[in-house]
Scaffold this motif. Structure first.
Motif, PDB file in Angstrom:
ATOM      1  N   SER A 297      -5.554 -20.113   1.326  1.00  0.00           N
ATOM      2  CA  SER A 297      -5.247 -18.689   1.248  1.00  0.00           C
ATOM      3  C   SER A 297      -5.119 -18.233  -0.204  1.00  0.00           C
ATOM      4  N   LYS A 298      -4.406 -19.029  -1.015  1.00  0.00           N
ATOM      5  CA  LYS A 298      -4.237 -18.668  -2.426  1.00  0.00           C
ATOM      6  C   LYS A 298      -5.568 -18.742  -3.174  1.00  0.00           C
ATOM      7  N   LEU A 299      -6.404 -19.729  -2.842  1.00  0.00           N
ATOM      8  CA  LEU A 299      -7.712 -19.825  -3.493  1.00  0.00           C
ATOM      9  C   LEU A 299      -8.590 -18.624  -3.142  1.00  0.00           C
ATOM     10  N   ARG A 300      -8.515 -18.171  -1.900  1.00  0.00           N
ATOM     11  CA  ARG A 300      -9.298 -16.990  -1.510  1.00  0.00           C
ATOM     12  C   ARG A 300      -8.816 -15.759  -2.278  1.00  0.00           C
ATOM     13  N   LEU A 301      -7.489 -15.600  -2.366  1.00  0.00           N
ATOM     14  CA  LEU A 301      -6.941 -14.461  -3.102  1.00  0.00           C
ATOM     15  C   LEU A 301      -7.322 -14.522  -4.582  1.00  0.00           C
ATOM     16  N   MET A 302      -7.241 -15.719  -5.160  1.00  0.00           N
ATOM     17  CA  MET A 302      -7.559 -15.876  -6.575  1.00  0.00           C
ATOM     18  C   MET A 302      -9.031 -15.594  -6.836  1.00  0.00           C
ATOM     19  N   ASP A 303      -9.894 -16.140  -6.004  1.00  0.00           N
ATOM     20  CA  ASP A 303     -11.332 -15.914  -6.172  1.00  0.00           C
ATOM     21  C   ASP A 303     -11.665 -14.432  -6.047  1.00  0.00           C
TER      22      ASP A 303
ATOM     23  N   ILE B  73      -9.523 -28.018  -1.263  1.00  0.00           N
ATOM     24  CA  ILE B  73     -10.577 -27.810  -2.265  1.00  0.00           C
ATOM     25  C   ILE B  73     -11.951 -27.935  -1.614  1.00  0.00           C
ATOM     26  N   GLU B  74     -12.123 -28.948  -0.770  1.00  0.00           N
ATOM     27  CA  GLU B  74     -13.410 -29.153  -0.108  1.00  0.00           C
ATOM     28  C   GLU B  74     -13.755 -27.994   0.826  1.00  0.00           C
ATOM     29  N   GLU B  75     -12.746 -27.503   1.549  1.00  0.00           N
ATOM     30  CA  GLU B  75     -12.981 -26.359   2.439  1.00  0.00           C
ATOM     31  C   GLU B  75     -13.328 -25.111   1.638  1.00  0.00           C
ATOM     32  N   ALA B  76     -12.634 -24.903   0.508  1.00  0.00           N
ATOM     33  CA  ALA B  76     -12.920 -23.746  -0.351  1.00  0.00           C
ATOM     34  C   ALA B  76     -14.366 -23.807  -0.855  1.00  0.00           C
ATOM     35  N   ARG B  77     -14.796 -24.976  -1.291  1.00  0.00           N
ATOM     36  CA  ARG B  77     -16.152 -25.120  -1.812  1.00  0.00           C
ATOM     37  C   ARG B  77     -17.201 -24.868  -0.716  1.00  0.00           C
ATOM     38  N   SER B  78     -16.867 -25.235   0.513  1.00  0.00           N
ATOM     39  CA  SER B  78     -17.799 -24.970   1.615  1.00  0.00           C
ATOM     40  C   SER B  78     -17.891 -23.484   1.933  1.00  0.00           C
ATOM     41  N   ASN B  79     -16.928 -22.725   1.399  1.00  0.00           N
ATOM     42  CA  ASN B  79     -16.930 -21.268   1.578  1.00  0.00           C
ATOM     43  C   ASN B  79     -17.279 -20.539   0.277  1.00  0.00           C
ATOM     44  N   ASP B  80     -18.038 -21.215  -0.580  1.00  0.00           N
ATOM     45  CA  ASP B  80     -18.568 -20.626  -1.818  1.00  0.00           C
ATOM     46  C   ASP B  80     -17.494 -20.247  -2.830  1.00  0.00           C
ATOM     47  N   ILE B  81     -16.362 -20.941  -2.790  1.00  0.00           N
ATOM     48  CA  ILE B  81     -15.345 -20.798  -3.829  1.00  0.00           C
ATOM     49  C   ILE B  81     -15.432 -22.035  -4.706  1.00  0.00           C
TER      50      ILE B  81
ATOM     51  N   THR C  31       0.475  -9.162  -9.450  1.00  0.00           N
ATOM     52  CA  THR C  31       0.536  -9.530  -8.036  1.00  0.00           C
ATOM     53  C   THR C  31      -0.825  -9.278  -7.415  1.00  0.00           C
ATOM     54  N   ALA C  32      -1.601 -10.344  -7.237  1.00  0.00           N
ATOM     55  CA  ALA C  32      -2.937 -10.221  -6.652  1.00  0.00           C
ATOM     56  C   ALA C  32      -2.850 -10.229  -5.127  1.00  0.00           C
ATOM     57  N   GLY C  33      -3.851  -9.637  -4.503  1.00  0.00           N
ATOM     58  CA  GLY C  33      -3.939  -9.650  -3.047  1.00  0.00           C
ATOM     59  C   GLY C  33      -3.369  -8.427  -2.368  1.00  0.00           C
ATOM     60  N   LEU C  34      -2.850  -7.479  -3.153  1.00  0.00           N
ATOM     61  CA  LEU C  34      -2.296  -6.263  -2.573  1.00  0.00           C
ATOM     62  C   LEU C  34      -3.316  -5.129  -2.648  1.00  0.00           C
ATOM     63  N   SER C  35      -3.110  -4.115  -1.845  1.00  0.00           N
ATOM     64  CA  SER C  35      -4.022  -2.969  -1.850  1.00  0.00           C
ATOM     65  C   SER C  35      -3.798  -2.072  -3.057  1.00  0.00           C
TER      66      SER C  35
END
Length: 351
Positions: A185-191, A232-240, A287-291
């Motif tokens: 979740s944090k990797l998705r928000l950061m990316d 990390i492996e799951e993130a990379r499989s999702n183009d992160i 604060t990343a991830g907010l609208s």
């Protein structure tokens, strides 16, 4: 000339350095070329700190609503009516309510679209606690107010960006709080933040291990193998493009962080100690991830120097400009999504 944005500013703990650094920042009239600042506090408290900082040339334009703000002035909305006993450097649970009143009014205007971004001066996480504010800090409160499923504490500077998986929790609870799903979740928000808020086209993210030496292949714990590496492996499989896990000490000591667009640390001090060592005066907490966009300086209330005219405004000023730039980047990204053919030229200009 950039479009003028309305930037709301909450004052933090009245007995801390918040208003000192706000006043020192707004004393530079060049600020008004880039934004229209609106401070949520009280003119009497501001007058106290104007005298303490010897900034006599700054006068606040008192308004009732954000819509009344003047573009070439520092504007002030009074958030309470009673007189406040100001004691710089004094820990006072009673006075914490004024920090909340400032934050609440500013957040209400932010959510209503009356201001474009929020910059928060430091609160004391103890004195602000009440029935209305029962959160570890700004990040959790704003995530709640924004109805966000998750958020990322993201410390940013020109040379280093660091996010954390776990924030304001006891160190004894860190390991049990780290899960593969939370890291993802944090990797998705950061990316997403790197792409949208900082205009990084292909973000490269380093992920730190939890244990010393990133566990030395399981000799010092199993979190790396069981939890962090699968994320990390799951993130990379999702183009992160995530890499690691890295041992935190050597990673920062030998400058490996310079090869990445951002770093995901497992817990608060693992990420914030090196960040503050490397970029303390220029660092910004975002604060990343907010609208909506919220930034703050990367330091606390500094009770030990409050009221002594010793506080540096550099980090607060950087937070103000970061808020402006992030709003601009978000709007630019939204326009590019609507007009994708414009992306080619913009990318070529940046490359």
């Amino acid at each position: 000339m950039m479009e003028k944005l309305k930037i709301g500013i909450s004052i933090g703990d009245v007995n801390g350095i918040g208003l000192e650094i706000i006043i020192k920042t707004l004393a530079d009239s060049k600020i008004f070329d880039y934004c229209t600042p609106i401070v949520y506090g009280h003119t009497k408290v501001a007058s106290f700190y104007r005298r303490a900082t010897e900034v006599n040339e700054l006068n606040f334009n008192v308004i009732n609503e954000a819509s009344q703000a003047l573009p070439k002035r520092a504007n002030m909305i009074n958030c309470w009516n009673e007189d406040v006993k100001i004691e710089p450097g004094v820990f006072n649970k009673e006075i914490g309510k004024y920090a909340f009143l400032s934050l609440e009014r500013a957040t209400n205007d932010l959510l209503a679209g009356n201001i474009d971004a929020l910059v928060t001066a430091p609160i004391n996480k103890d004195t602000i606690q009440s029935e209305e504010f029962n959160f570890p800090g700004h990040t959790e409160y704003l995530q709640h107010r924004g109805n966000a499923a998750d958020s990322l504490m993201f410390l940013v500077s020109d040379t280093l960006r660091v996010g954390v998986v776990t924030g304001h929790i006891p160190i004894a609870k860190v390991s049990e709080s780290i899960t593969t799903e939370k890291i993802l979740s944090k990797l998705r928000l950061m990316d997403a933040s790197l792409r949208t808020d900082f205009c990084v086209r292909k973000p490269k993210i380093a992920v730190l291990g939890l244990n010393p030496h990133a566990s030395d292949n399981g000799l010092i714990g199993n979190e790396e193998a069981d939890t962090i590496t699968p994320a990390i492996e799951e993130a990379r499989s999702n183009d992160i493009l995530a890499m690691g896990p890295y041992a935190a000490d050597g990673f920062f000591a030998n400058g490996t962080y310079l090869q990445f667009d951002a770093v995901l640390a497992m817990y608060h001090d693992q990420g914030l100690i090196p960040f503050k060592q490397i970029a303390f005066e220029s660092g910004v907490n975002f604060t990343a991830g907010l609208s909506f966009v919220r930034t703050s300086p990367d330091h606390g209330t500094a009770f030990d120097i409050a009221g002594k005219n010793k506080a540096s405004e550099i980090s607060f000023r950087e937070a103000l400009f970061a808020a402006i730039h992030i709003v601009k980047h978000r709007r630019e990204t939204a326009e590019l999504n609507e007009h994708p053919l414009a992306f080619t030229k913009l990318s070529r200009d940046r490359d």
